[in-house]
Enzyme design. Structure first.
Site, mmCIF file in Angstrom:
data_model
loop_
_atom_site.group_PDB
_atom_site.id
_atom_site.type_symbol
_atom_site.label_atom_id
_atom_site.label_comp_id
_atom_site.label_asym_id
_atom_site.label_seq_id
_atom_site.Cartn_x
_atom_site.Cartn_y
_atom_site.Cartn_z
ATOM 1 C CG ASN A 153 135.706 51.132 63.847
ATOM 2 O OD1 ASN A 153 136.501 50.606 64.715
ATOM 3 N ND2 ASN A 153 135.892 51.487 62.769
ATOM 4 C CB ILE A 195 128.120 52.931 65.593
ATOM 5 C CG1 ILE A 195 127.949 53.641 66.992
ATOM 6 C CG2 ILE A 195 129.099 51.891 65.676
ATOM 7 C CD1 ILE A 195 126.994 52.925 68.033
ATOM 8 C CB CYS A 196 131.891 52.669 61.131
ATOM 9 S SG CYS A 196 132.306 52.042 59.566
ATOM 10 C CG LEU A 197 128.593 46.808 64.018
ATOM 11 C CD1 LEU A 197 130.227 46.407 64.228
ATOM 12 C CD2 LEU A 197 127.970 46.919 65.353
ATOM 13 C CG ASP A 233 134.556 50.537 57.483
ATOM 14 O OD1 ASP A 233 134.321 51.672 56.713
ATOM 15 O OD2 ASP A 233 133.504 49.873 57.703
#
Length: 183
Positions: free
Chosen positions: A102, A109-111, A142
């Protein structure tokens, strides 16, 4: 709990230093002061203001996970806050190069709460909890780093071994060098 400045004390200090110029804070800066004063940083976490404590819109959070596959690592995140905060989500980047599904090689950042699920009711604490959760339970469904996600899904033991090797002594994974980042 971290105590920096109360909102009123901060406003008095700024007014005094402005020599009567009447410096006015944005609603975002006032909200950010409240969020920072209410931070509940767990063991192994710290906050730093690289431009000084009077420049609250830019700060860094350092995390040292003590559980999960990223335990033993030391990861620093830069936070850039807009004056439109909390209506705009914080801009957060990982400054530590890490092999994580992520987090890409540029530190993006994939959040979800940093993107489409951000709501003004969320706080800096919410973001920190989200980042901690990414280290406890990386989400290969994701990904930003597709190679890490594929390895985590297809070869979980190899993924864990590569993560630990990169943290402890540094290593190359798929042609990318990850320097050691142990706590």
């Amino acid at each position: 709990m971290i105590k920096l400045f109360s909102v009123k004390e901060k406003q008095k200090q700024e007014a005094a230093s402005a020599n009567g110029k009447g410096v006015k804070q944005s609603a975002g800066e006032i909200r950010l002061q409240k969020d920072i004063s209410e931070l509940n940083l767990s063991k192994g976490m710290s906050i730093k203001f690289p431009e000084g404590k009077d420049k609250l819109l830019i700060f860094e959070i350092t995390m040292k996970p003590d559980e999960g596959i990223y335990r033993g690592g030391c990861f620093t995140f830069s936070f850039n806050i807009s004056t439109a905060y909390p209506h705009d989500a914080p801009k957060v980047k990982c400054k530590t190069k890490v092999f994580h599904p992520n987090i890409d090689l540029d530190g993006n950042i994939c959040l979800n709460i940093l993107r489409e699920d951000w709501k003004p009711v969320l706080s800096i604490n919410s973001v920190i909890y989200g980042l901690q959760f990414l280290f406890l339970d990386p989400n290969p469904d994701d990904p930003l780093n597709k190679e890490a996600a594929e390895m985590q899904t297809n070869s979980p033991r190899q993924f864990e071994a590569q993560v630990q090797a990169s943290i402890l002594r540094g290593c190359s994974i798929n042609g990318h060098y990850f320097p050691p980042c142990r706590a």
